[in-house]
Scaffold this active site. Structure first.
Site, mmCIF file in Angstrom:
data_model
loop_
_atom_site.group_PDB
_atom_site.id
_atom_site.type_symbol
_atom_site.label_atom_id
_atom_site.label_comp_id
_atom_site.label_asym_id
_atom_site.label_seq_id
_atom_site.Cartn_x
_atom_site.Cartn_y
_atom_site.Cartn_z
ATOM 1 N N HIS A 1 -2.152 7.591 -4.088
ATOM 2 C CA HIS A 1 -2.367 6.246 -4.642
ATOM 3 C C HIS A 1 -2.858 6.330 -6.087
ATOM 4 O O HIS A 1 -3.310 7.377 -6.539
ATOM 5 C CB HIS A 1 -3.399 5.470 -3.814
ATOM 6 C CG HIS A 1 -2.854 4.943 -2.518
ATOM 7 N ND1 HIS A 1 -2.836 5.694 -1.375
ATOM 8 C CD2 HIS A 1 -2.302 3.754 -2.191
ATOM 9 C CE1 HIS A 1 -2.301 4.974 -0.385
ATOM 10 N NE2 HIS A 1 -1.960 3.804 -0.860
ATOM 11 N N LYS B 1 -7.907 3.205 -6.796
ATOM 12 C CA LYS B 1 -8.184 2.965 -5.368
ATOM 13 C C LYS B 1 -9.569 3.496 -4.988
ATOM 14 O O LYS B 1 -9.928 4.623 -5.328
ATOM 15 C CB LYS B 1 -7.098 3.612 -4.496
ATOM 16 C CG LYS B 1 -7.261 3.263 -3.019
ATOM 17 C CD LYS B 1 -5.982 3.507 -2.232
ATOM 18 C CE LYS B 1 -6.151 3.234 -0.750
ATOM 19 N NZ LYS B 1 -6.475 1.831 -0.451
ATOM 20 N N THR C 1 -3.515 2.938 5.525
ATOM 21 C CA THR C 1 -2.215 3.286 6.116
ATOM 22 C C THR C 1 -2.256 4.683 6.740
ATOM 23 O O THR C 1 -1.708 4.887 7.829
ATOM 24 C CB THR C 1 -1.110 3.230 5.043
ATOM 25 O OG1 THR C 1 -1.233 2.004 4.342
ATOM 26 C CG2 THR C 1 0.264 3.367 5.650
HETATM 27 N N1 LIG Z 1 -2.793 -4.066 3.507
HETATM 28 C C1 LIG Z 1 -2.032 -3.830 2.437
HETATM 29 O O1 LIG Z 1 -0.785 -3.857 2.503
HETATM 30 C C2 LIG Z 1 -2.674 -3.539 1.135
HETATM 31 C C3 LIG Z 1 -4.033 -3.479 1.043
HETATM 32 N N2 LIG Z 1 -4.631 -3.267 -0.157
HETATM 33 C C4 LIG Z 1 -6.085 -3.299 -0.152
HETATM 34 O O2 LIG Z 1 -6.504 -4.504 -0.770
HETATM 35 C C5 LIG Z 1 -7.788 -4.305 -1.387
HETATM 36 C C6 LIG Z 1 -7.736 -4.786 -2.837
HETATM 37 O O3 LIG Z 1 -6.881 -3.957 -3.599
HETATM 38 P P1 LIG Z 1 -6.702 -4.156 -5.172
HETATM 39 O O4 LIG Z 1 -6.257 -5.533 -5.484
HETATM 40 O O5 LIG Z 1 -5.939 -2.992 -5.657
HETATM 41 O O6 LIG Z 1 -8.252 -3.988 -5.647
HETATM 42 P P2 LIG Z 1 -8.956 -4.505 -6.985
HETATM 43 O O7 LIG Z 1 -10.184 -3.656 -7.147
HETATM 44 O O8 LIG Z 1 -8.004 -4.594 -8.105
HETATM 45 O O9 LIG Z 1 -9.430 -6.011 -6.647
HETATM 46 C C7 LIG Z 1 -10.475 -6.300 -5.763
HETATM 47 C C8 LIG Z 1 -10.745 -7.800 -5.797
HETATM 48 O O10 LIG Z 1 -11.718 -8.105 -4.806
HETATM 49 C C9 LIG Z 1 -12.819 -8.786 -5.400
HETATM 50 N N3 LIG Z 1 -14.044 -8.412 -4.699
HETATM 51 C C10 LIG Z 1 -14.602 -7.184 -4.555
HETATM 52 N N4 LIG Z 1 -15.728 -7.262 -3.815
HETATM 53 C C11 LIG Z 1 -15.882 -8.573 -3.489
HETATM 54 C C12 LIG Z 1 -16.868 -9.304 -2.750
HETATM 55 N N5 LIG Z 1 -17.929 -8.690 -2.211
HETATM 56 N N6 LIG Z 1 -16.703 -10.643 -2.624
HETATM 57 C C13 LIG Z 1 -15.639 -11.268 -3.180
HETATM 58 N N7 LIG Z 1 -14.682 -10.648 -3.903
HETATM 59 C C14 LIG Z 1 -14.815 -9.300 -4.050
HETATM 60 C C15 LIG Z 1 -12.824 -8.322 -6.847
HETATM 61 O O11 LIG Z 1 -13.517 -9.265 -7.647
HETATM 62 P P3 LIG Z 1 -14.244 -8.822 -9.024
HETATM 63 O O12 LIG Z 1 -13.136 -8.337 -9.914
HETATM 64 O O13 LIG Z 1 -14.918 -10.059 -9.502
HETATM 65 O O14 LIG Z 1 -15.177 -7.690 -8.649
HETATM 66 C C16 LIG Z 1 -11.311 -8.317 -7.123
HETATM 67 O O15 LIG Z 1 -10.872 -9.633 -7.344
HETATM 68 C C17 LIG Z 1 -8.112 -2.825 -1.190
HETATM 69 O O16 LIG Z 1 -8.922 -2.680 -0.045
HETATM 70 C C18 LIG Z 1 -6.741 -2.193 -0.943
HETATM 71 O O17 LIG Z 1 -6.805 -1.001 -0.228
HETATM 72 C C19 LIG Z 1 -3.920 -3.123 -1.306
HETATM 73 C C20 LIG Z 1 -2.561 -3.156 -1.283
HETATM 74 C C21 LIG Z 1 -1.830 -3.345 -0.058
HETATM 75 O O1 LIG Z 2 -5.072 0.228 -2.369
HETATM 76 C C1 LIG Z 2 -3.828 0.157 -2.375
HETATM 77 O O2 LIG Z 2 -3.171 0.021 -3.413
HETATM 78 C C2 LIG Z 2 -3.138 0.218 -1.079
HETATM 79 N N1 LIG Z 2 -3.866 0.175 0.010
HETATM 80 C C3 LIG Z 2 -3.413 0.149 1.348
HETATM 81 C C4 LIG Z 2 -3.924 1.362 2.108
HETATM 82 O O3 LIG Z 2 -5.109 1.715 1.949
HETATM 83 O O4 LIG Z 2 -3.183 1.936 2.908
HETATM 84 C C5 LIG Z 2 -1.918 -0.069 1.458
HETATM 85 C C6 LIG Z 2 -1.092 0.526 0.339
HETATM 86 O O5 LIG Z 2 -0.910 1.884 0.562
HETATM 87 C C7 LIG Z 2 -1.670 0.239 -1.044
#
Ligand SMILES: NC(=O)C1=CN([C@@H]2O[C@H](COP(=O)(O)OP(=O)(O)OC[C@H]3O[C@@H](n4cnc5c(N)ncnc54)[C@H](OP(=O)(O)O)[C@@H]3O)[C@@H](O)[C@H]2O)C=CC1
Ligand SMILES: O=C(O)C1=N[C@H](C(=O)O)C[C@H](O)C1
Length: 249
Positions: free
Chosen positions: A139, A143, A150
């Site tokens: 990743h 991350k 996954t």
């Molecule tokens: N299931 C799936 O298919 C996928 C899952 N993911 C998961 O999604 C999550 C987010 O990924 P990504 O967008 O890359 O991460 P980022 O770090 O870019 O974004 C995180 C977001 O969450 C907010 N945030 C963090 N902590 C809090 C809190 N306590 N309360 C409210 N808001 C909060 C942040 O706000 P601020 O900037 O203000 O701190 C920011 O808006 C990860 O856990 C990732 O693994 C990602 C891709 C695919």
């Molecule tokens: O953080 C990410 O970007 C992603 N998170 C998910 C994971 O933890 O498996 C899904 C995807 O791989 C992208």
């Protein structure tokens, strides 16, 4: 559908915002750690302050937001699509418990392809008990959790296929004995802008099978999350996953 994006200022939140703006749905509010003013809807730092009429929440944030999210969903009877990864077993238990009151779809990977990969891994693990299983996930440098959600999901698929409690080894370094026969190794790589790659290696005597899924943009996850939302909004309370959305077992 009126959607609230939790984690709206993050990488996934912004991809999802763009996707929803091109759909028949609308984002009416966001949730993040820090307030921002440059979006066309209010971004809250506390879900208790939300004033908009919300039909459903899609969450791509961090585990620290979980309690607020579950409290908001339960007090307002709002379905939750949870895509965040990195939860402890206890936190996953809290998600399960809340799903007795509201519909929750929790999926560690929202893509269509990973869903099929999971099934293939289960079948191969079952059919080839003498092969060693190693999972390598890669990743982007931003991350926070590892191994990925996954990778943990693929471990579970392999264990189901093997029908045993295979010990899981995350990372491998230093002096270490030979790998255990039924061990599942999980290795995490972080760098650059890699969207998300998962390789499951089945290593046998003089032959290796590699099953690899590679996400080529974050849109694949946003698309899956919106499809999941369209499915979930009409469901009864319960815990759902992408299999329910895609009509699998
Ligand atoms: N299931 C799936 O298919 C996928 C899952 N993911 C998961 O999604 C999550 C987010 O990924 P990504 O967008 O890359 O991460 P980022 O770090 O870019 O974004 C995180 C977001 O969450 C907010 N945030 C963090 N902590 C809090 C809190 N306590 N309360 C409210 N808001 C909060 C942040 O706000 P601020 O900037 O203000 O701190 C920011 O808006 C990860 O856990 C990732 O693994 C990602 C891709 C695919
Ligand atoms: O953080 C990410 O970007 C992603 N998170 C998910 C994971 O933890 O498996 C899904 C995807 O791989 C992208």
């Amino acid at each position: 559908m009126n959607i609230l994006i939790s984690g709206v200022t993050g990488a996934m939140g912004q991809v999802l915002d763009e996707l929803i703006s091109d759909s028949k749905h609308q984002v009416v509010a966001g949730f993040a750690n820090q307030r921002v003013e440059n979006l066309h809807y209010p971004v809250y730092t506390s879900l208790e302050d939300v004033e908009e009429e919300v039909d459903l929440v899609i969450d791509f944030s961090q585990p620290t937001s979980l309690q607020a999210l579950l409290d908001y969903g339960k007090s307002n009877n709002i379905p939750l699509v949870i895509a965040t990864t990195g939860y402890t077993d206890e936190e996953e238990g809290a998600i399960r418990e809340a799903s007795s009151e509201i519909p929750i779809l929790f999926a560690k990977n929202m893509s269509l392809g990973i869903n099929m990969t999971e099934k293939i891994v289960e079948q191969l693990a079952h059919a080839l008990p003498q092969f060693d299983i190693e999972i390598i996930e890669k990743h982007h440098r931003y991350k926070k959790d590892s191994p990925s959600g996954t990778a943990k999901m693929l471990v579970e698929a392999a264990k189901t296929g093997r029908n045993d409690e295979s010990p899981v080894l995350e990372g491998r370094s230093g002096l270490y004995d030979e790998r255990l026969k039924n061990e599942i190794g999980v290795m995490a790589v972080r760098g650059g802008t890699i969207v998300g790659e998962h390789t499951v290696l089945f290593a046998g005597e003089d032959e290796v099978i590699e099953i690899k899924h590679s996400a080529q943009s974050k849109k694949v996850f946003a698309n899956g999350a919106l499809t999941a939302a369209e499915f979930l909004v009409n469901q009864s309370p319960g815990l759902y996953d992408m299999n329910d959305v895609l009509g699998g077992e």
